[in-house]
Design a protein around this motif. Structure first.
Motif, PDB file in Angstrom:
ATOM      1  N   TRP A  35      -5.621  -1.149  -7.105  1.00 21.68           N
ATOM      2  CA  TRP A  35      -4.705  -2.288  -7.090  1.00 21.68           C
ATOM      3  C   TRP A  35      -4.459  -2.786  -8.511  1.00 21.68           C
ATOM      4  O   TRP A  35      -3.341  -3.093  -8.880  1.00 21.68           O
ATOM      5  CB  TRP A  35      -5.264  -3.443  -6.269  1.00 21.68           C
ATOM      6  N   GLN A  49      -2.653  -5.785   1.748  1.00 21.38           N
ATOM      7  CA  GLN A  49      -3.520  -4.613   1.907  1.00 21.38           C
ATOM      8  C   GLN A  49      -4.768  -4.965   2.702  1.00 21.38           C
ATOM      9  O   GLN A  49      -5.187  -4.207   3.577  1.00 21.38           O
ATOM     10  CB  GLN A  49      -3.910  -4.036   0.540  1.00 21.38           C
ATOM     11  N   PRO A  85       0.508   0.950   1.325  1.00 18.15           N
ATOM     12  CA  PRO A  85       1.262  -0.122   1.969  1.00 18.15           C
ATOM     13  C   PRO A  85       1.596   0.251   3.411  1.00 18.15           C
ATOM     14  O   PRO A  85       1.443   1.402   3.823  1.00 18.15           O
ATOM     15  CB  PRO A  85       2.536  -0.226   1.126  1.00 18.15           C
ATOM     16  N   TRP A 144       4.858   1.819  -4.556  1.00 16.82           N
ATOM     17  CA  TRP A 144       4.644   0.472  -3.993  1.00 16.82           C
ATOM     18  C   TRP A 144       6.009  -0.207  -3.923  1.00 16.82           C
ATOM     19  O   TRP A 144       6.405  -0.904  -4.833  1.00 16.82           O
ATOM     20  CB  TRP A 144       3.703  -0.342  -4.881  1.00 16.82           C
TER      21      TRP A 144
END
Length: 145
Positions: A35, A49, A85, A144
């Motif tokens: 992340w 998440q 995701p 993402w």
């Protein structure tokens, strides 16, 4: 690193019909580093998440409770939910289901060919690992959005 852990989980499940807690923990505990490298913000990105992983864990815990999947498989799927995701994760679940069907057919055929008694154990971690590796390799799933 995630790819190597998935490979290890798939091999381990194929050989021993189990996925070590340490492997699943490593997948989950490496997600925050991912992340950070991807520039995810605490809100809403990381929260999404975590929420996805909790939902996945609860849903697949029900599958485990019904005796349809092993605990290591459930933990691996939930840990993978920390990395992908929602939409790419759903694509990964689709690939996992298809690969799981193929693995199941192969195990059932082998079980019958060798005239074994009882219900065979399906190494579903192999399907999870294959789908996870596909998700890592696929550039569309790696974005993402």
């Amino acid at each position: 690193m995630l790819g190597l852990l998935l490979l290890a989980a798939g091999i381990e499940d194929a050989r021993r019909r189990t996925i070590a807690n340490a492997t699943n923990a490593a997948v989950a505990l490496l997600a925050p580093a991912w992340w950070w490298t991807q520039g995810l913000r605490l809100w809403p990105d990381v929260a999404a998440q975590l929420g996805l992983a909790v939902i996945v864990l609860l849903v697949f815990a029900g599958v485990f409770a019904a005796g349809l999947m092993g605990g290591g498989d459930v933990k691996l799927i939930a840990a993978l939910a920390l990395w992908l995701p929602a939409l790419p994760f759903l694509a990964m679940l689709t690939a996992m289901s298809l690969a799981g069907g193929l693995v199941t057919l192969l195990v059932l055929a082998d079980h019958r060919f060798r005239s074994r008694e009882g219900r065979p154990e399906i190494p579903y971690g192999v399907a999870i690992a294959l789908a996870g590796l596909l998700a890592l390799r696929e550039p569309i799933l790696n974005q993402w959005a």
